[in-house]
Motif scaffolding. Sequence first.
Motif, PDB file in Angstrom:
ATOM      1  N   GLU A 288     -14.754  27.712  -5.920  1.00  0.00           N
ATOM      2  CA  GLU A 288     -15.811  28.628  -6.344  1.00  0.00           C
ATOM      3  C   GLU A 288     -16.129  28.443  -7.830  1.00  0.00           C
ATOM      4  O   GLU A 288     -17.295  28.507  -8.244  1.00  0.00           O
ATOM      5  CB  GLU A 288     -15.390  30.075  -6.082  1.00  0.00           C
ATOM      6  CG  GLU A 288     -16.485  31.103  -6.330  1.00  0.00           C
ATOM      7  CD  GLU A 288     -17.606  31.007  -5.315  1.00  0.00           C
ATOM      8  OE1 GLU A 288     -18.774  30.897  -5.753  1.00  0.00           O
ATOM      9  OE2 GLU A 288     -17.321  31.024  -4.105  1.00  0.00           O
ATOM     10  N   HIS A 289     -15.101  28.187  -8.622  1.00  0.00           N
ATOM     11  CA  HIS A 289     -15.313  27.965 -10.059  1.00  0.00           C
ATOM     12  C   HIS A 289     -16.141  26.705 -10.288  1.00  0.00           C
ATOM     13  O   HIS A 289     -17.061  26.697 -11.126  1.00  0.00           O
ATOM     14  CB  HIS A 289     -13.969  27.841 -10.771  1.00  0.00           C
ATOM     15  CG  HIS A 289     -14.077  27.544 -12.232  1.00  0.00           C
ATOM     16  ND1 HIS A 289     -14.688  28.407 -13.131  1.00  0.00           N
ATOM     17  CD2 HIS A 289     -13.661  26.478 -12.968  1.00  0.00           C
ATOM     18  CE1 HIS A 289     -14.645  27.887 -14.339  1.00  0.00           C
ATOM     19  NE2 HIS A 289     -14.035  26.717 -14.265  1.00  0.00           N
TER      20      HIS A 289
ATOM     21  N   ASP B 253     -18.276  25.432  -8.231  1.00  0.00           N
ATOM     22  CA  ASP B 253     -19.626  25.756  -7.779  1.00  0.00           C
ATOM     23  C   ASP B 253     -20.386  26.528  -8.857  1.00  0.00           C
ATOM     24  O   ASP B 253     -21.566  26.258  -9.118  1.00  0.00           O
ATOM     25  CB  ASP B 253     -19.553  26.572  -6.488  1.00  0.00           C
ATOM     26  CG  ASP B 253     -20.911  26.824  -5.874  1.00  0.00           C
ATOM     27  OD1 ASP B 253     -21.519  25.861  -5.367  1.00  0.00           O
ATOM     28  OD2 ASP B 253     -21.373  27.981  -5.902  1.00  0.00           O
ATOM     29  N   THR B 254     -19.705  27.470  -9.499  1.00  0.00           N
ATOM     30  CA  THR B 254     -20.335  28.258 -10.564  1.00  0.00           C
ATOM     31  C   THR B 254     -20.704  27.373 -11.752  1.00  0.00           C
ATOM     32  O   THR B 254     -21.796  27.502 -12.322  1.00  0.00           O
ATOM     33  CB  THR B 254     -19.392  29.389 -11.016  1.00  0.00           C
ATOM     34  OG1 THR B 254     -19.144  30.263  -9.910  1.00  0.00           O
ATOM     35  CG2 THR B 254     -19.998  30.183 -12.163  1.00  0.00           C
TER      36      THR B 254
ATOM     37  N   ARG C 106     -23.849  25.427 -10.827  1.00  0.00           N
ATOM     38  CA  ARG C 106     -25.048  26.277 -10.805  1.00  0.00           C
ATOM     39  C   ARG C 106     -25.511  26.595 -12.217  1.00  0.00           C
ATOM     40  O   ARG C 106     -26.707  26.480 -12.544  1.00  0.00           O
ATOM     41  CB  ARG C 106     -24.783  27.557 -10.027  1.00  0.00           C
ATOM     42  CG  ARG C 106     -25.990  28.484  -9.939  1.00  0.00           C
ATOM     43  CD  ARG C 106     -25.752  29.613  -8.960  1.00  0.00           C
ATOM     44  NE  ARG C 106     -24.638  30.459  -9.349  1.00  0.00           N
ATOM     45  CZ  ARG C 106     -23.439  30.439  -8.760  1.00  0.00           C
ATOM     46  NH1 ARG C 106     -23.192  29.597  -7.769  1.00  0.00           N
ATOM     47  NH2 ARG C 106     -22.483  31.245  -9.152  1.00  0.00           N
ATOM     48  N   GLU C 107     -24.582  26.973 -13.098  1.00  0.00           N
ATOM     49  CA  GLU C 107     -24.947  27.313 -14.466  1.00  0.00           C
ATOM     50  C   GLU C 107     -25.504  26.095 -15.202  1.00  0.00           C
ATOM     51  O   GLU C 107     -26.460  26.216 -15.975  1.00  0.00           O
ATOM     52  CB  GLU C 107     -23.736  27.875 -15.198  1.00  0.00           C
ATOM     53  CG  GLU C 107     -23.306  29.251 -14.682  1.00  0.00           C
ATOM     54  CD  GLU C 107     -22.045  29.765 -15.344  1.00  0.00           C
ATOM     55  OE1 GLU C 107     -21.358  28.966 -16.028  1.00  0.00           O
ATOM     56  OE2 GLU C 107     -21.737  30.958 -15.168  1.00  0.00           O
TER      57      GLU C 107
ATOM     58  N   HIS D 182     -24.413  28.637  -1.688  1.00  0.00           N
ATOM     59  CA  HIS D 182     -23.719  27.980  -2.796  1.00  0.00           C
ATOM     60  C   HIS D 182     -24.587  26.856  -3.357  1.00  0.00           C
ATOM     61  O   HIS D 182     -25.576  26.442  -2.739  1.00  0.00           O
ATOM     62  CB  HIS D 182     -22.362  27.449  -2.342  1.00  0.00           C
ATOM     63  CG  HIS D 182     -21.442  28.525  -1.862  1.00  0.00           C
ATOM     64  ND1 HIS D 182     -20.654  29.266  -2.695  1.00  0.00           N
ATOM     65  CD2 HIS D 182     -21.217  29.003  -0.603  1.00  0.00           C
ATOM     66  CE1 HIS D 182     -19.957  30.154  -2.000  1.00  0.00           C
ATOM     67  NE2 HIS D 182     -20.284  30.009  -0.724  1.00  0.00           N
TER      68      HIS D 182
END
Length: 275
Positions: free
Chosen positions: A53-54, A56-57, A60-61, A80
């Motif tokens: 998840e990290h 993926d974040t 995205r950012e 996601h």
Amino acid sequence: MAPGDDILETEVRDGTIKIHKPEDFEGMRKAGRLAAECLDMLVPHVQPGVSSEHLDTLAREFILDHGALPACLFYKGYSHTVCISRNHVVCHGIPGDWALREGDIANIDVTVIVDGWHGDHSRMYGVGKVPPRARRLVEVTYEALARGLAVIKPGATLGDVGHAIQAYAEAQRCSMVQDFCGHGLGRVFHDEPNVLHVGRPGTGPELKPGMFFTVEPMVNLGKPHVKVLADGWTAVTRDKSLSAQCEHSVGVTETGVEIFTASPAGLFQPAIQGE
């Protein structure tokens, strides 16, 4: 991802293979470069214990900070930015609270939209010290992709591309996944043609300057058969053997092929540490 239309697309999949204009190459260069830069950025973050998840974040950012859009976010209900497929996951692995572990191999797949153009790209990452058989699978997959790209030129066929990939991988006693394929792209995320990673020389659509598509072979250590889990996305090997994938977005030029997603930092094939 499965082919289909997307609300962000400015054109539609109409069943024809689009021949793009020379000026369209610049749009694909920008999109492809940003996709490659995103995966370059993730290289130092892929470590044992990091949550998917990290990652993926971070992706995205990065995409949003560069004024682009993550194409997969909300695509057909997907929530996601990237897909992260490790070990026996063939493709479309979903990020979550699960973490990468020592010895994993993982494919990270990202698609960005820059001024309406799609850059679709994936590569393999080794997590800590990786067993020899896993490293060998990754090496075979990259070489299979390279051999497929090497035959792309006007007058060649998609069967030539698939044959080059399949012949090499199977000669290395690996198997080719046939349930998923590459695809045309540009202003449409998933377009014609379907790009199979198996084939016979001289068969399939003839390659012409201005065609844009992905080449993304998926290679298994065991048998080629896969199944999709109950989440509707995650595809895994039926025999739980390891799988690897790498992907470039490319365009057919007057003399050969242009790779839109070449890594600016030279990190498309990161060094994988062995045991």
